[in-house]
Design a protein around this motif. Structure first.
Motif, mmCIF file in Angstrom:
data_model
loop_
_atom_site.group_PDB
_atom_site.id
_atom_site.type_symbol
_atom_site.label_atom_id
_atom_site.label_comp_id
_atom_site.label_asym_id
_atom_site.label_seq_id
_atom_site.Cartn_x
_atom_site.Cartn_y
_atom_site.Cartn_z
ATOM 1 N N SER A 136 0.834 -1.194 0.000
ATOM 2 C CA SER A 136 0.000 0.000 0.000
ATOM 3 C C SER A 136 0.877 1.255 0.000
ATOM 4 N N ASP A 137 0.376 2.322 -0.586
ATOM 5 C CA ASP A 137 1.153 3.557 -0.717
ATOM 6 C C ASP A 137 1.699 4.054 0.616
ATOM 7 N N SER A 138 0.909 3.906 1.680
ATOM 8 C CA SER A 138 1.322 4.447 2.972
ATOM 9 C C SER A 138 2.591 3.786 3.513
ATOM 10 N N CYS A 139 2.887 2.577 3.066
ATOM 11 C CA CYS A 139 4.108 1.897 3.520
ATOM 12 C C CYS A 139 5.365 2.675 3.141
ATOM 13 N N PHE A 140 5.265 3.467 2.076
ATOM 14 C CA PHE A 140 6.440 4.168 1.555
ATOM 15 C C PHE A 140 6.527 5.617 2.031
ATOM 16 N N TRP A 141 5.550 6.059 2.797
ATOM 17 C CA TRP A 141 5.586 7.435 3.279
ATOM 18 C C TRP A 141 6.710 7.603 4.290
ATOM 19 N N ASP A 142 7.582 8.565 4.031
ATOM 20 C CA ASP A 142 8.653 8.842 4.979
ATOM 21 C C ASP A 142 8.470 10.246 5.549
ATOM 22 N N ALA A 143 9.348 10.640 6.429
ATOM 23 C CA ALA A 143 9.225 11.920 7.127
ATOM 24 C C ALA A 143 10.355 12.860 6.742
ATOM 25 N N ASP A 144 10.633 12.968 5.453
ATOM 26 C CA ASP A 144 11.744 13.799 5.003
ATOM 27 C C ASP A 144 11.457 15.293 5.129
ATOM 28 N N THR A 145 10.183 15.686 5.028
ATOM 29 C CA THR A 145 9.822 17.093 5.113
ATOM 30 C C THR A 145 8.646 17.259 6.073
ATOM 31 N N GLU A 146 8.389 18.483 6.488
ATOM 32 C CA GLU A 146 7.280 18.737 7.412
ATOM 33 C C GLU A 146 5.929 18.327 6.812
ATOM 34 N N PRO A 147 5.630 18.649 5.537
ATOM 35 C CA PRO A 147 4.355 18.197 4.957
ATOM 36 C C PRO A 147 4.229 16.675 4.926
ATOM 37 N N GLU A 148 5.339 15.975 4.658
ATOM 38 C CA GLU A 148 5.297 14.514 4.635
ATOM 39 C C GLU A 148 5.064 13.956 6.036
ATOM 40 N N LEU A 149 5.688 14.580 7.011
ATOM 41 C CA LEU A 149 5.468 14.169 8.400
ATOM 42 C C LEU A 149 4.013 14.410 8.799
ATOM 43 N N GLU A 150 3.474 15.550 8.409
ATOM 44 C CA GLU A 150 2.090 15.884 8.738
ATOM 45 C C GLU A 150 1.125 14.869 8.123
ATOM 46 N N ARG A 151 1.434 14.434 6.913
ATOM 47 C CA ARG A 151 0.596 13.431 6.257
ATOM 48 C C ARG A 151 0.586 12.128 7.058
ATOM 49 N N ILE A 152 1.730 11.722 7.554
ATOM 50 C CA ILE A 152 1.821 10.499 8.361
ATOM 51 C C ILE A 152 0.995 10.633 9.634
ATOM 52 N N LEU A 153 1.164 11.760 10.329
ATOM 53 C CA LEU A 153 0.444 11.969 11.583
ATOM 54 C C LEU A 153 -1.057 12.049 11.355
ATOM 55 N N ASP A 154 -1.474 12.706 10.293
ATOM 56 C CA ASP A 154 -2.906 12.799 9.981
ATOM 57 C C ASP A 154 -3.482 11.412 9.693
ATOM 58 N N TYR A 155 -2.699 10.595 8.987
ATOM 59 C CA TYR A 155 -3.147 9.245 8.641
ATOM 60 C C TYR A 155 -3.312 8.401 9.902
ATOM 61 N N VAL A 156 -2.325 8.474 10.783
ATOM 62 C CA VAL A 156 -2.394 7.684 12.008
ATOM 63 C C VAL A 156 -3.564 8.141 12.877
ATOM 64 N N ASN A 157 -3.751 9.430 12.995
ATOM 65 C CA ASN A 157 -4.887 9.959 13.787
ATOM 66 C C ASN A 157 -6.219 9.542 13.198
ATOM 67 N N GLY A 158 -6.256 9.388 11.872
ATOM 68 C CA GLY A 158 -7.495 9.020 11.213
ATOM 69 C C GLY A 158 -7.899 7.584 11.412
ATOM 70 N N ILE A 159 -6.927 6.706 11.723
ATOM 71 C CA ILE A 159 -7.257 5.288 11.899
ATOM 72 C C ILE A 159 -7.303 4.875 13.353
ATOM 73 N N ARG A 160 -6.989 5.802 14.271
ATOM 74 C CA ARG A 160 -7.032 5.461 15.701
ATOM 75 C C ARG A 160 -8.453 5.518 16.216
#
Length: 214
Positions: free
Chosen positions: A190-214
């Motif tokens: 799945s696409d989310s497996c490849f999401w890394d935290a190289d930039t602030e927007p990329e990090l924000e995307r990860i955090l938003d995704y995790v918050n959305g599935i909790r």
């Protein structure tokens, strides 16, 4: 198939501008701890975590850190091994070399490269890549993919250690995968497996995704 996992956690976090490994995730654990836990919960026989000398390792859960080995020689009953890469600043190849040289005494049938800053990777994803290498016996490697070529996590058979150790500077495993001399198989994740935290927007995307599935 006996695989040793190599979690690459000695990056400089230069694009993010702060230490990405220790960023707090919604559950209180650090970002890189999610990746490390996925590796340790997978079917990998050993897990080697490559870190910088100045890393205080506060991002690693205490229960894991207390059970880890720092020895260059395999220790019975120890699954997590911490490998300190003193020359990490010279490029990712140095981290790869450190992990590979630490893995060799374990005499694995292969090694798997995992990036520490992809926290949405799960144990089942790691297992799927490992299973693909085991099933495709004529392949030199098995790599994850999002449809645009091979990406980490990527597993290589033992005979590929030489080519991997020949990499230098910022040359990563992708150079090997792009070489027509070697054959590989790809595993769609799945696409989310490849999401890394190289930039602030990329990090924000990860955090938003995790918050959305909790």
């Amino acid at each position: 198939m006996r695989l040793t996992g190599i979690v690459l956690a000695a990056g400089k976090s230069s694009r993010l501008g702060r230490d990405k490994l220790s960023i707090a995730m919604p559950d209180g654990r650090c970002l890189a701890a999610w990746t490390l836990e996925a590796a340790l919960n997978s079917d990998l026989e050993q897990v080697i975590c490559v870190v910088k000398p100045e890393d205080l390792l506060a991002w690693i859960p205490a229960v894991r850190l207390n059970a880890a080995s720092y020895s260059r020689t395999p220790e019975t009953g120890t699954r997590l091994q911490i490998a300190i890469c003193t020359d990490y600043a010279y490029g990712i190849a140095m981290s790869l070399h450190c992990g590979l040289l630490t893995a060799m005494p374990h005499q694995p049938e292969g090694v798997m490269m995992i990036l520490a800053d992809q926290p949405l990777l799960q144990a089942r994803d790691i297992n799927r890549v490992a299973e693909a290498l085991a099933a495709n016996k004529l392949c030199d490697y098995a790599a994850a993919t999002d449809g645009s070529g091979g990406k980490p996590p990527v597993a290589f058979r033992e005979h590929m250690l030489g080519p991997l150790l020949s990499l230098s500077g910022d040359e990563g495993a992708r150079k090997i995968m792009r070489n027509a001399k070697y054959t590989g198989t790809h595993v769609s994740l799945s696409d989310s497996c490849f999401w890394d935290a190289d930039t602030e927007p990329e990090l924000e995307r990860i955090l938003d995704y995790v918050n959305g599935i909790r």
